[in-house]
Design an enzyme around this catalytic site. Structure first.
Site, PDB file in Angstrom:
ATOM      1  N   GLY B  43       0.847  -1.186   0.000  1.00 23.06           N
ATOM      2  CA  GLY B  43       0.000   0.000   0.000  1.00 23.06           C
ATOM      3  C   GLY B  43       0.888   1.243   0.000  1.00 23.06           C
ATOM      4  N   LEU B  44       0.320   2.357   0.392  1.00 24.02           N
ATOM      5  CA  LEU B  44       1.095   3.589   0.361  1.00 24.02           C
ATOM      6  C   LEU B  44       2.395   3.460   1.147  1.00 24.02           C
ATOM      7  CD1 LEU B  44      -1.645   6.316   0.721  1.00 24.02           C
ATOM      8  CD2 LEU B  44      -0.253   5.813  -1.279  1.00 24.02           C
ATOM      9  N   ALA B  45       2.308   2.901   2.356  1.00 27.25           N
ATOM     10  CA  ALA B  45       3.502   2.812   3.191  1.00 27.25           C
ATOM     11  C   ALA B  45       4.502   1.820   2.602  1.00 27.25           C
ATOM     12  CB  ALA B  45       3.117   2.413   4.618  1.00 27.25           C
ATOM     13  N   HIS B 267     -16.485   5.426  10.553  1.00 26.91           N
ATOM     14  CA  HIS B 267     -16.677   6.547   9.632  1.00 26.91           C
ATOM     15  C   HIS B 267     -18.169   6.862   9.506  1.00 26.91           C
ATOM     16  CE1 HIS B 267     -16.499   9.074   6.126  1.00 26.91           C
ATOM     17  NE2 HIS B 267     -15.193   9.076   6.187  1.00 26.91           N
ATOM     18  N   SER B 285     -17.458   9.809   0.559  1.00 31.71           N
ATOM     19  CA  SER B 285     -16.487  10.764   1.104  1.00 31.71           C
ATOM     20  C   SER B 285     -17.123  11.728   2.108  1.00 31.71           C
ATOM     21  CB  SER B 285     -15.872  11.580  -0.018  1.00 31.71           C
ATOM     22  OG  SER B 285     -15.135  12.642   0.539  1.00 31.71           O
ATOM     23  N   ARG B 331     -15.469  12.956  13.224  1.00 30.74           N
ATOM     24  CA  ARG B 331     -16.060  11.687  12.802  1.00 30.74           C
ATOM     25  C   ARG B 331     -16.689  10.903  13.939  1.00 30.74           C
ATOM     26  NH1 ARG B 331     -11.489   9.374   8.558  1.00 30.74           N
ATOM     27  NH2 ARG B 331     -12.068  10.783   6.874  1.00 30.74           N
ATOM     28  N   HIS B 402     -13.881   1.682   9.805  1.00 28.57           N
ATOM     29  CA  HIS B 402     -13.201   2.241   8.654  1.00 28.57           C
ATOM     30  C   HIS B 402     -11.685   2.201   8.794  1.00 28.57           C
ATOM     31  CE1 HIS B 402     -12.194   4.945   5.455  1.00 28.57           C
ATOM     32  NE2 HIS B 402     -11.823   5.916   6.244  1.00 28.57           N
ATOM     33  N   ARG B 436      -8.551   9.474  14.176  1.00 27.15           N
ATOM     34  CA  ARG B 436      -7.774  10.032  13.079  1.00 27.15           C
ATOM     35  C   ARG B 436      -8.578  11.097  12.348  1.00 27.15           C
ATOM     36  NH1 ARG B 436      -7.740   9.342   7.918  1.00 27.15           N
ATOM     37  NH2 ARG B 436      -8.947   7.433   7.812  1.00 27.15           N
ATOM     38  N   LEU B 442      -3.439   8.949   4.421  1.00 29.63           N
ATOM     39  CA  LEU B 442      -2.537   8.935   3.271  1.00 29.63           C
ATOM     40  C   LEU B 442      -1.247   9.639   3.652  1.00 29.63           C
ATOM     41  CD1 LEU B 442      -5.085   9.824   0.433  1.00 29.63           C
ATOM     42  CD2 LEU B 442      -4.452   7.605   1.331  1.00 29.63           C
TER      43      LEU B 442
END
Lengths: 254, 639
Positions: B43-45, B267, B285, B331, B402, B436, B442
Site C-alpha cells: 500500500g502507500l507505506a 466513519h 467521502s 467523525r 473504517h 484520526r 494517506l
C-alpha cells in the site's frame, strides 16, 4: 429473485475446463453480482462442492481486482461499472447468466474465473513512471500545469488495471491500458523528459505480450472508467515521433 | 517484558527530527548493496518504502498477496491528503497541522511523532507531484486545496474523489521502476504467515504462495510490516475483503507489543447495509458533509417519503446539538450521534438503519451545477449501489468501521519491540491517537514510507555490516515453517459444517454490538465470553474444502479469521481496561450529563502496549506515559 448461472470451472491452467450450471434461488435484487457469487459459494461449500474462485477485493470499483465476462461482456451489461458494482437488479428475474474468465492470450488462466494479469506490471515497469528519486522533488507549485491538461491527464490516470479492455478486444490487445498510462504521463510537464523513451519501451513490451490494435473500439465500451480511445490515437502519434526522436540526438530534438 | 523505550530525541519539538536525522548512523553505498530488507505489503507505506529503499541501493524483497502491488487498499481512499503548505495564505503552518492532529486524536498520541508527520507532509506533496500524481488544480495551473473534516484551513490536496488511487499509483510506479532495476524483488500472490525471530531479532518471514500453496522461508537483515489495519474484525467494514490482521498478529505472538487495539474509527458517512448478505460497506467521502444536511424524522414510525416530511417534523440533530460545527463535527461525534437516533427508532430506509444526508438546501442555494461539479462522481456511485438518485431524494448514510488507530507499538524510529522489525502506515499505532482526522491516513502512510523509515532503518542496519543475513536453513526457521504448515493443514482437516464466512460474520456481530461505537464493561464482558465460545466452534466445526496445494481462497480466509478471533479478544480487553471515553473509544460509563465523551487525563494519558502471554484472554500490559510539553490538554468542544 432466481437466476441460473453457467460458470466456467477449471482446476488450473493444465486441466480441461467446462461450463457448470448452478441454480441460485432466493437472492435479493439489492445484492451485488459478487455477493450473489458469495451466496453461491456458501451453498456449494455446504453441499461439499469446491467454491468458485474469483478475484475481488475492494468491492468499490477502484482496486481493479475483479472482472469476469458476463453474458459475453466484460464486467457485464451496465456501462462504466466494474463487476463488483454491478447489482442483481440489472438482471430480469429468472434469467440465465453466463460467467467466464477474461479470455486473452496475454492473461493465462489460474483457476476458474481467475487469470494472471502480471503482463500489465511488465508494461508499467518498462516506463510507466516518472524517474524521480525520493527527496529530489522541487516545490510542487514550481511547475504550473494548465487545468485542462491536468484534467485530461487525470481522465487517463483513472485506469484501474482490471484488464477488461484486453478481454473485450477481438485481438486481445492492451492498447487502451498502455495508452492510458502513456497519456497520463506524457501530457504532464513532469513527464516530458522521458516522453519518447517511455513510449517506445512501453509499446515494445505491450506488443510482446498482447495482440495488435485494429481500432474496434470495444475496449472503450468495456472500460469501467470509460477511458477514451483518443488516448490510443495519442499513443500512436507519440510512438511514431518517438521512433524518430529516439534515433536522433535526443537533446537536439524539439 | 522489555521496557518500552520510545527513543524520542531530546531538544525542542521543532528540532527533534532534524537533530535525530543528524545523529542516526549512515550506511555507505557499497554496504547498502549487501543489506537485505523484507517489506510486507504494497500500500502507500509499503510501496513508498520499498521504492525509496531500492533507490538508496538496499536489496529489497517486497511481498503482496494481491496479483499486483497496485491493488492494495490504499487505492480506495477518496477524500485527500493533508499538508501544511499554506498555499492559500489562510494561516496554516506545520505547528497548526501538528496541533490539529494531536487535538483531533484526543491527546492520545506522541507529540514528537505527530510534529514530524506535519513537517514531512510538505515533502510528500512535492514528491507526489513530481511523480505525476494529477492533483486538482486551479485555472492558474497551481494546486487546489479544500478544507476537510471540519478543519478551519484549506490544507487538503485531492485528486477528484480518487486521491488514494492516484497516490498509490505514484508509489506503485516508483516501486516498479526499482523492480526493473532489480534493487527490488517483487513477490505477488504470496502471503506472509509468520515472523522468524532469532536471538531476539527479526530475521525473516515464512510465506505461502497462494497459487501453488508452497510454504517458503525468506531471510533479511530487517523486516518491515506495512500490512494495514484490522477493521475487518467487524466483518462489515469499509476495508477491502482481504484486508486482515495476520501479519501484525503473528508478529505480536512472536513478541511485538500491540498498542491501543481498541482505538478504532467508525466513519460516519457510509451506505447502510441493504440485506443480510451484505459483504462490505461502501464509504461516501466525508466531503459530502460540507454541503449536505443530516436529519431524521422527529417521530418514530414516520414512514412518509422524505420530501413529504415538512421541516417542522425533521430533526437536524447535529445542527441542533452542535451549533458551532453543525454537520461538520469530528467523525467519532457524528457517528455516535447517528447511532443514538437509529437506536431510538428514528432510523430511515427499508431496514430503518440509516439517517438522511440531504442536498436539497444546498442545491437551491448553489444550483444543481455546482453540486454536480463537487459531488457528481459520489452521487453516481451512490446511485449505482442503491438505485436511488441523490439529486432527487436524500442519501441514506450510517457509520461503519473504517480505520484502526491501534497497531503494533513502535518507537520514534518506527521499530517495534522486536529489534529489526518495523511497522509503518496503518499497521503501527503511532500518530493518530484515539481518533484520526480526515485526509491524514494517506499523509501518514507516505510519511513513514518515503521520509521516515529510509532514515531510521539505516541506523539499525549500520550495526549489521559484514554480517550476512541468517541463512534460511538456520534452525530458527524450521519450527516456524512447521507451525505454518500445521496450521494450514489443520483448517483443511477440521471437516466441520460451517463456512469461514459464517464464523467471520458471527464474530463481526459480536464485535459491532459490544466493541463498536459504544462500549460498556458489561458488554465487553459478554463479548469476552461469547468470542471464546465461538472460537472453540471455529476450531472444531470449520469446513474448508479443496487442498493446500492450489489456489484456495477459503483456506486463505480461514487463517485470517483465526487471527481475527484472537485479536478481537485483545481489543475487548483493551477497551475494558481503558476506563475513559476518548476519540473513537466511547465507554458508556464515562460520559457527561449531556452524553459527551469524558476523558480521564490523570488515569489514562498513556499508550497501552499489550504483550502476548500464550492466552489470548489474559495478555499483559505495559503503559507508555504520554508527555505533553507543547500543547495544553483541553476538552474537544464542537458546540
Amino acid at each position: 429473485m432466481n437466476v441460473t448461472l453457467q460458470v466456467w470451472r477449471q482446476k488450473g491452467p493444465g486441466s480441461p475446463g467446462a461450463f457448470k450450471t448452478y441454480q441460485v434461488d432466493a437472492i435479493s435484487a439489492e445484492m451485488s453480482f459478487l455477493e450473489m457469487l458469495d451466496v453461491l459459494n456458501e451453498r456449494l461449500v455446504n453441499q461439499g462442492e469446491d467454491p468458485v474462485a474469483f478475484d475481488h477485493d475492494c468491492r468499490e470499483g477502484i482496486c481493479g481486482s475483479c472482472g469476469v465476462m458476463i453474458n459475453g461482456r466484460a464486467h457485464g451489461p451496465q456501462p462504466g461499472t466494474a463487476t463488483c458494482q454491478l447489482h442483481m437488479r440489472r438482471f430480469p428475474d429468472g434469467s440465465t447468466i453466463v460467467v467466464e474468465p477474461w479470455r486473452a492470450a496475454g492473461f493465462p488462466l489460474v483457476k476458474d474465473l481467475v487469470v494472471d494479469r502480471s503482463a500489465f506490471d511488465r508494461i508499467i515497469e518498462a516506463g510507466g513512471y516518472i524517474s524521480v528519486d525520493t527527496g529530489s522533488a522541487p516545490d510542487a507549485n514550481l511547475i504550473p500545469v494548465p487545468k485542462t491538461v491536468a484534467d485530461t491527464a487525470f481522465d487517463a490516470a483513472a485506469c484501474i488495471g482490471c484488464g477488461a479492455c484486453v478481454a473485450a478486444c477481438p485481438n486481445g490487445a492492451a492498447s487502451l491500458f498502455t495508452a492510458a498510462k502513456i497519456g497520463h504521463l506524457n501530457l504532464l510537464p513532469q513527464g516530458h523528459a522521458e516522453r519518447w523513451s517511455r513510449t517506445e519501451r512501453m509499446v515494445g513490451v505491450m506488443e510482446h505480450y498482447f495482440g495488435s490494435c485494429t481500432n474496434h473500439g470495444e475496449c472503450e465500451k468495456a472500460c469501467p472508467k470509460e477511458i477514451s480511445i483518443d488516448f490510443i490515437a495519442m499513443m500512436n502519434a507519440d510512438f511514431l515521433r518517438a521512433k524518430l526522436a529516439n534515433r536522433r540526438l535526443a537533446a537536439q530534438y524539439r | 517484558m522489555t521496557g518500552l523505550e520510545a527513543k524520542i530525541p531530546e531538544g525542542p519539538l521543532e528540532n527533534k527530527w532534524e537533530s535525530h536525522k543528524f545523529s542516526v548512523r549512515l550506511v555507505n553505498p557499497a554496504n547498502k548493496r549487501k543489506l537485505r530488507v523484507i517489506i510486507v505489503g504494497t500500500g502507500l507505506a509499503g510501496a513508498s518504502a520499498a521504492a525509496s529503499l531500492g533507490e538508496l541501493g538496499y536489496q529489497v524483497d517486497v511481498f503482496t498477496f494481491h496479483d499486483t502491488p497496485r491493488r492494495a487498499h490504499s487505492i480506495a481512499a477518496q477524500g485527500g491528503i493533508n499538508a501544511a503548505k499554506n498555499y492559500h495564505n489562510d494561516g496554516d503552518s506545520v505547528r497548526r497541522l501538528f496541533y490539529d492532529t494531536i487535538k483531533g486524536g484526543d491527546y492520545r498520541s506522541r507529540e514528537a511523532n505527530v510534529y514530524r508527520l506535519a513537517e514531512v507532509s510538505l515533502n510528500i506533496i512535492d514528491q507526489a507531484t513530481a511523480q505525476g500524481v494529477p492533483f486538482a488544480r486551479e485555472y492558474g495551473g497551481l494546486l487546489d486545496n479544500r478544507s476537510f473534516g471540519g478543519a478551519q484551513v484549506a490544507r487538503t490536496f485531492y485528486a477528484r474523489g480518487q486521491t488514494g488511487q492516484q497516490l498509490l499509483l505514484g508509489a506503485y510506479q516508483a516501486l516498479m521502476r526499482q523492480v526493473k532495476t532489480r534493487t527490488v524483488r517483487l513477490h505477488t500472490r504470496v502471503e506472509m504467515l509468520d515472523l522468524v525471530v532469532k536471538d531476539g531479532r527479526a530475521i525473516g518471514i515464512v510465506t505461502r504462495d497462494l497459487v501453488k500453496g508452497e510454504i517458503a522461508r525468506h531471510s533479511a537483515h530487517a523486516v518491515v510490516l506495512a500490512t494495514g489495519g484490522y477493521a475487518n474484525v467487524f466483518f462489515l467494514s469499509t476495508n477491502a475483503k482481504a484486508s486482515n490482521t495476520t501479519a501484525i498478529w503473528r508478529a505480536h505472538r512472536r513478541g511485538a507489543a500491540l498498542a491501543n487495539p481498541c482505538f478504532t474509527q467508525i466513519h460516519p458517512t457510509c451506505i447502510p447495509a441493504s440485506d443480510e448478505f451484505q459483504s462490505k460497506l461502501t464509504l461516501m467521502s466525508e466531503s459530502l458533509r460540507n454541503d449536505g444536511r443530516i436529519w431524521v424524522p422527529k417521530n418514530p414510525g414516520d414512514d412518509r417519503p422524505p420530501e413529504q416530511i415538512p421541516e417542522i417534523d425533521r430533526d437536524y440533530y447535529l445542527e441542533r446539538r452542535y451549533p458551532a460545527f453543525g454537520n461538520l463535527v469530528a467523525r467519532d461525534i457524528a457517528s455516535r450521534a447517528a447511532k443514538r437516533v437509529v437506536d431510538a427508532g428514528l432510523g430511515v430506509g427499508p431496514l430503518k438503519n440509516g439517517v438522511y444526508l440531504d442536498f436539497a438546501d444546498a442545491t437551491t442555494r448553489l444550483g444543481r451545477r455546482t453540486i454536480e461539479e463537487r459531488y457528481d462522481n459520489l452521487f453516481e456511485m451512490y446511485n449505482r449501489i442503491t438505485d436511488e438518485d441523490p439529486y432527487l431524494v436524500p442519501m441514506r448514510i450510517y457509520p461503519a468501521p473504517h480505520y484502526t488507530m491501534g497497531g503494533l507499538w513502535v518507537d520514534y524510529n518506527l521499530m517495534t519491540t522486536i529489534p529489526g522489525l518495523y511497522a509503518i502506515g496503518e499497521a503501527n499505532f503511532s500518530d493518530h491517537g484515539a481518533n484520526r482526522l480526515g485526509a491524514s491516513a494517506l499523509m501518514q502512510g507516505l510519511a513513514d514510507g518515503y521520509f521516515v523509515l529510509p532514515y531510521t532503518i539505516g541506523d539499525y542496519l549500520a550495526g549489521l555490516l559484514n554480517e550476512p543475513p541468517v541463512p534460511t536453513d538456520d534452525p530458527a526457521f524450521g519450527p516456524v515453517e512447521d507451525e505454518v504448515g500445521d496450521r494450514v493443514r489443520g483448517y483443511l482437516a477440521t471437516g466441520g459444517s460451517r463456512t469461514v464466512d459464517w464464523f467471520h460474520r458471527e464474530l463481526g456481530k459480536i464485535m459491532l454490538d459490544h466493541c463498536g461505537m459504544s462500549r460498556s464493561a458489561q458488554g465487553l464482558e459478554k463479548a469476552l465470553s461469547d468470542i471464546p465460545a465461538l472460537y472453540e466452534e471455529f476450531k472444531t466445526d470449520l469446513r474448508v474444502l479443496g487442498t493446500g496445494e492450489e489456489l484456495n481462497q477459503a483456506l486463505e480466509r480461514a487463517g485470517r479469521v483465526d487471527d481475527f478471533f484472537e485479536l478481537a479478544m485483545l481489543m475487548c480487553v483493551d477497551a475494558r481496561e481503558r476506563e475513559e471515553s476518548c476519540g473513537g473509544h466511547f465507554r458508556e460509563e464515562y460520559q457527561t450529563e449531556d452524553g459527551e465523551a469524558l476523558r480521564d487525563d490523570v488515569g489514562f494519558a498513556h499508550v497501552s502496549a499489550w504483550e502476548w502471554t500464550g492466552d489470548a484472554a489474559r495478555p499483559e500490559v505495559q503503559n507508555e506515559d504520554l508527555v505533553f510539553e507543547n500543547v495544553a490538554l483541553t476538552t474537544r468542544s464542537y458546540k
